[in-house]
Design an enzyme around this catalytic site. Sequence first.
Site, PDB file in Angstrom:
ATOM      1  CG  HIS A  67       2.718  -1.072   0.554  1.00 41.73           C
ATOM      2  ND1 HIS A  67       1.581  -0.776  -0.412  1.00 41.73           N
ATOM      3  CD2 HIS A  67       3.472  -1.566  -0.293  1.00 41.73           C
ATOM      4  CE1 HIS A  67       1.634  -1.135  -1.633  1.00 41.73           C
ATOM      5  NE2 HIS A  67       2.990  -1.549  -1.666  1.00 41.73           N
ATOM      6  CG  ASP A 118      -1.238   0.666   1.430  1.00 38.86           C
ATOM      7  OD1 ASP A 118      -0.362   1.179   2.062  1.00 38.86           O
ATOM      8  OD2 ASP A 118      -0.972  -0.246   0.310  1.00 38.86           O
ATOM      9  CB  SER A 213       2.592   0.126  -4.631  1.00 32.47           C
ATOM     10  OG  SER A 213       2.181  -1.041  -4.686  1.00 32.47           O
TER      11      SER A 213
HETATM   12  N1  ARG Z   1       1.896  -4.160  -3.897  1.00 27.20           N
HETATM   13  C1  ARG Z   1       2.478  -3.752  -5.086  1.00 27.20           C
HETATM   14  C2  ARG Z   1       3.541  -2.550  -5.073  1.00 27.20           C
HETATM   15  O1  ARG Z   1       3.911  -2.620  -4.169  1.00 27.20           O
HETATM   16  C3  ARG Z   1       1.274  -3.383  -6.038  1.00 27.20           C
HETATM   17  C4  ARG Z   1       0.710  -4.331  -6.624  1.00 27.20           C
HETATM   18  C5  ARG Z   1      -0.538  -4.078  -7.343  1.00 27.20           C
HETATM   19  N2  ARG Z   1      -0.842  -5.397  -8.021  1.00 27.20           N
HETATM   20  C6  ARG Z   1      -1.952  -5.525  -8.802  1.00 27.20           C
HETATM   21  N3  ARG Z   1      -2.068  -6.733  -9.118  1.00 27.20           N
HETATM   22  N4  ARG Z   1      -2.727  -4.455  -9.026  1.00 27.20           N
HETATM   23  O2  ARG Z   1       3.943  -2.254  -6.023  1.00 27.20           O
END
Ligand code: ARG
Length: 261
Positions: A67, A118, A213
């Site tokens: 992503h 992912d 992420s």
């Molecule tokens: N989707 C988020 C990003 O793009 C990561 C989120 C992780 N969140 C969590 N509470 N572990 O950085």
Amino acid sequence: MLRLLIGLALLYQLESSTLFTLRQGKIFGGESASVVDHSFLVNLRRGGKFRCGGVIISPSCVLTAAHCLEGRHQQLRDLTVHAQQQCLGDETPPEHVRSAWYVGVAPNYCHQRGLDSDVAVIRLSRPFDIAGNASLVKIDFNDLPPHSNLTVLGWGAINEQGHNWNQCLQVANVRLISQRECIQSMGSGQQKVTTNMFCALGENARDACQGDSGGPTIHAGHSVGIVSWGYGCGRGYPGVYTRLSSPAITYWLKSFIERHC
Ligand code: ARG
């Protein structure tokens, strides 16, 4: 009168959620880490702007979350990989920066369909100097023992208030939680917890956060997962990670690495 009551109730809810967030303080709950001790760690940028974390798995390949590429797997001209950066605002000498040549994305990942599988590998246009100041991390494709202690690293936000574009590297310890428990906590949302994911949560709601992420989950010095998603951070929900030991992911990743890395 009724309207007033509803208004007050809404206000109260809003206030208490803000208070709740604030009380959590540092949501990541982590501490500073030195990139020199984790020289396999990189950050990904689009047009110079920080996007995600990643790790060097071979001199020419970086593992990250699918992503992080935001559905633009073919548009790689502005994608760069930066090694050896302590804080995001630090100058990176050109020898620590690489551009992407092409990208492999797990076949089950679908940008429109959520965050299952992912995982992506970026093939760099020129290898990193592994003998110099970058290093490799090995992937452990085995399933984790229950309650494993894991380490998560990244330049992500330290609270829900927003991202600091000069964030310095943080590390936090989290613990694997069972799939059943995770599905129970995360189950009702739009995004489902699948067998291609595992969940972890630290003490005092310690967790990864926005911007982490693509970064690694480390177990006994090996990469076992990738920061993928969560509901906010520091609210006590587990963080969800891409599970590199899932048979489908292991199969794809091993064959991609064999052929391209
Ligand atoms: N989707 C988020 C990003 O793009 C990561 C989120 C992780 N969140 C969590 N509470 N572990 O950085």
